[in-house]
Design a protein around this motif. Structure first.
Motif, PDB file in Angstrom:
ATOM      1  N   CYS A 165     -31.732 -19.576  14.884  1.00 35.42           N
ATOM      2  CA  CYS A 165     -31.032 -19.424  13.569  1.00 35.42           C
ATOM      3  C   CYS A 165     -32.093 -18.583  12.586  1.00 35.42           C
ATOM      4  CB  CYS A 165     -30.999 -20.817  12.633  1.00 35.42           C
ATOM      5  SG  CYS A 165     -30.598 -20.771  10.829  1.00 35.42           S
ATOM      6  N   HIS A 166     -31.311 -17.357  12.028  1.00 35.28           N
ATOM      7  CA  HIS A 166     -31.863 -16.590  11.253  1.00 35.28           C
ATOM      8  C   HIS A 166     -31.423 -16.897   9.734  1.00 35.28           C
ATOM      9  CE1 HIS A 166     -33.636 -12.742  10.015  1.00 35.28           C
ATOM     10  NE2 HIS A 166     -32.498 -12.415   9.248  1.00 35.28           N
ATOM     11  N   ASP A 167     -32.382 -17.228   8.976  1.00 35.32           N
ATOM     12  CA  ASP A 167     -32.159 -17.737   7.518  1.00 35.32           C
ATOM     13  C   ASP A 167     -32.945 -16.616   6.633  1.00 35.32           C
ATOM     14  OD1 ASP A 167     -32.379 -18.947   4.948  1.00 35.32           O
ATOM     15  OD2 ASP A 167     -31.668 -20.808   6.082  1.00 35.32           O
ATOM     16  N   ASP A 168     -32.451 -15.644   5.871  1.00 37.96           N
ATOM     17  CA  ASP A 168     -33.178 -14.960   5.338  1.00 37.96           C
ATOM     18  C   ASP A 168     -34.004 -15.277   4.051  1.00 37.96           C
ATOM     19  OD1 ASP A 168     -32.683 -12.491   6.705  1.00 37.96           O
ATOM     20  OD2 ASP A 168     -30.929 -12.172   5.467  1.00 37.96           O
ATOM     21  N   HIS A 169     -33.408 -16.459   3.612  1.00 42.38           N
ATOM     22  CA  HIS A 169     -34.043 -17.488   2.138  1.00 42.38           C
ATOM     23  C   HIS A 169     -35.369 -17.679   2.915  1.00 42.38           C
ATOM     24  CE1 HIS A 169     -34.330 -19.444  -1.414  1.00 42.38           C
ATOM     25  NE2 HIS A 169     -34.404 -20.709  -0.665  1.00 42.38           N
ATOM     26  N   ILE A 170     -35.398 -18.327   3.835  1.00 45.59           N
ATOM     27  CA  ILE A 170     -36.548 -19.270   4.454  1.00 45.59           C
ATOM     28  C   ILE A 170     -37.473 -18.078   4.999  1.00 45.59           C
ATOM     29  CG2 ILE A 170     -37.569 -20.779   6.378  1.00 45.59           C
ATOM     30  CD1 ILE A 170     -35.569 -22.100   4.156  1.00 45.59           C
ATOM     31  N   LYS A 171     -36.938 -16.995   5.471  1.00 42.04           N
ATOM     32  CA  LYS A 171     -37.875 -16.020   6.124  1.00 42.04           C
ATOM     33  C   LYS A 171     -38.706 -15.315   5.004  1.00 42.04           C
ATOM     34  CE  LYS A 171     -37.897 -11.777   8.945  1.00 42.04           C
ATOM     35  NZ  LYS A 171     -37.139 -10.472   9.418  1.00 42.04           N
ATOM     36  N   ASN A 172     -38.071 -15.061   4.077  1.00 43.26           N
ATOM     37  CA  ASN A 172     -38.448 -14.160   2.952  1.00 43.26           C
ATOM     38  C   ASN A 172     -39.615 -14.964   2.056  1.00 43.26           C
ATOM     39  OD1 ASN A 172     -36.865 -12.013   3.450  1.00 43.26           O
ATOM     40  ND2 ASN A 172     -35.490 -12.379   1.955  1.00 43.26           N
ATOM     41  N   LEU A 173     -39.161 -16.157   1.925  1.00 41.75           N
ATOM     42  CA  LEU A 173     -40.283 -17.226   1.298  1.00 41.75           C
ATOM     43  C   LEU A 173     -41.420 -17.450   2.143  1.00 41.75           C
ATOM     44  CD1 LEU A 173     -40.350 -18.798  -1.380  1.00 41.75           C
ATOM     45  CD2 LEU A 173     -39.260 -20.679  -0.514  1.00 41.75           C
ATOM     46  N   ALA A 174     -41.417 -17.475   3.414  1.00 38.66           N
ATOM     47  CA  ALA A 174     -42.552 -17.835   4.218  1.00 38.66           C
ATOM     48  C   ALA A 174     -43.358 -16.491   4.206  1.00 38.66           C
ATOM     49  CB  ALA A 174     -42.025 -18.293   5.590  1.00 38.66           C
ATOM     50  N   ASN A 175     -42.697 -15.428   4.413  1.00 38.85           N
ATOM     51  CA  ASN A 175     -43.455 -14.096   4.322  1.00 38.85           C
ATOM     52  C   ASN A 175     -44.334 -14.024   2.731  1.00 38.85           C
ATOM     53  OD1 ASN A 175     -42.991 -13.301   6.893  1.00 38.85           O
ATOM     54  ND2 ASN A 175     -41.074 -12.232   6.374  1.00 38.85           N
ATOM     55  N   ALA A 176     -43.689 -14.357   1.799  1.00 43.94           N
ATOM     56  CA  ALA A 176     -44.142 -14.152   0.428  1.00 43.94           C
ATOM     57  C   ALA A 176     -45.440 -15.176   0.416  1.00 43.94           C
ATOM     58  CB  ALA A 176     -43.271 -14.474  -0.579  1.00 43.94           C
ATOM     59  N   VAL A 177     -45.187 -16.494   0.979  1.00 46.56           N
ATOM     60  CA  VAL A 177     -46.389 -17.577   1.196  1.00 46.56           C
ATOM     61  C   VAL A 177     -47.531 -16.865   1.948  1.00 46.56           C
ATOM     62  CG1 VAL A 177     -47.075 -19.700   1.760  1.00 46.56           C
ATOM     63  CG2 VAL A 177     -44.946 -19.435   0.436  1.00 46.56           C
ATOM     64  N   ARG A 178     -47.145 -16.354   3.026  1.00 48.73           N
ATOM     65  CA  ARG A 178     -48.138 -15.645   3.956  1.00 48.73           C
ATOM     66  C   ARG A 178     -48.911 -14.721   3.385  1.00 48.73           C
ATOM     67  NH1 ARG A 178     -44.918 -17.699   8.301  1.00 48.73           N
ATOM     68  NH2 ARG A 178     -43.416 -16.009   8.208  1.00 48.73           N
ATOM     69  N   LYS A 179     -48.323 -13.808   2.376  1.00 55.39           N
ATOM     70  CA  LYS A 179     -48.891 -12.749   1.663  1.00 55.39           C
ATOM     71  C   LYS A 179     -49.938 -13.352   0.722  1.00 55.39           C
ATOM     72  CE  LYS A 179     -48.114  -8.753  -1.258  1.00 55.39           C
ATOM     73  NZ  LYS A 179     -46.845  -8.176  -2.029  1.00 55.39           N
ATOM     74  N   ILE A 180     -49.500 -14.390  -0.037  1.00 52.14           N
ATOM     75  CA  ILE A 180     -50.339 -14.895  -1.176  1.00 52.14           C
ATOM     76  C   ILE A 180     -51.786 -15.621  -0.394  1.00 52.14           C
ATOM     77  CG2 ILE A 180     -50.545 -16.822  -2.622  1.00 52.14           C
ATOM     78  CD1 ILE A 180     -47.505 -16.348  -3.317  1.00 52.14           C
ATOM     79  N   LEU A 181     -51.432 -16.280   0.968  1.00 55.63           N
ATOM     80  CA  LEU A 181     -52.373 -17.057   1.425  1.00 55.63           C
ATOM     81  C   LEU A 181     -53.383 -16.010   1.879  1.00 55.63           C
ATOM     82  CD1 LEU A 181     -50.469 -19.863   3.405  1.00 55.63           C
ATOM     83  CD2 LEU A 181     -52.214 -20.062   1.280  1.00 55.63           C
TER      84      LEU A 181
END
Length: 191
Positions: A165-181
């Protein structure tokens, strides 16, 4: 036929009840969004985490899993578990569940799903939409009895990936969290 329950968040990887069958598939007319506050699992009343809920949206599908629970005793145990676990979700709906994108015939009709509505009078934990960075910062900082909010997001991302499953909302949010971390880790190493 038994009781069918649709999971689109943590129920995907952690049912918490006995079931006879698990199907991967989707429901129509909804999209998954990180708009529900969690003050009992992935956050606290003082600092709520963000978890997923469903938002009605024409033309969208939401992938997840369907669980079939059979037997009166197992159904009662599962419902007791879900009523506690999903207590911050104010709506229960019965929807059709599909396993084939090409078919107009549902694999399961009237499957139970818990939804946190946008009605703040009924759902005091509804956080609603926010800019991506704001949601990501909230997820990075929030932690509750079930663990860090970010673990919920990353586990959801991984679970959806496992069944394609490709879910842009989840992917974009996860990438934003990884960037902050990553930025936090860099700052820590520099000090």
């Amino acid at each position: 036929m038994g009781l069918w329950v649709f999971g689109y968040g943590s129920l995907i990887w952690k049912a918490g009840f006995d079931y006879e069958q698990r199907l991967v598939g989707f429901i129509k007319g909804y999209r998954r969004v990180f708009y529900q506050g969690s003050t009992d699992h992935r956050g606290t009343p003082e600092y709520p985490g963000r978890t997923v809920t469903l938002e009605p949206h024409d033309g969208e599908v939401c992938w997840g899993v369907a669980y079939r629970i059979s037997g009166e005793e197992n159904e009662q145990i599962a419902m007791s578990h879900l009523e506690v676990r999903e207590k911050q979700y104010d709506l229960k709906a019965y929807v059709d569940f599909y396993t084939d994108m090409e078919s107009s015939i549902p694999a399961v009709t009237r499957i139970l799903v818990y939804i946190g509505s946008a009605d703040k009078k009924l759902n005091k934990n509804y956080l609603g939409p926010a800019p991506l960075e704001e949601m990501a910062n909230q997820i990075v900082k929030a932690q509750g009895p079930s663990g860090p909010n970010r673990d919920y997001l990353f586990q959801l991302e991984q679970s959806l990936h496992e069944f394609g499953c490709h879910d842009d909302h989840i992917k974009n949010l996860a990438n934003a969290v990884r960037k902050i971390l990553s930025e936090m880790e860099q700052q820590k190493q520099q000090s």
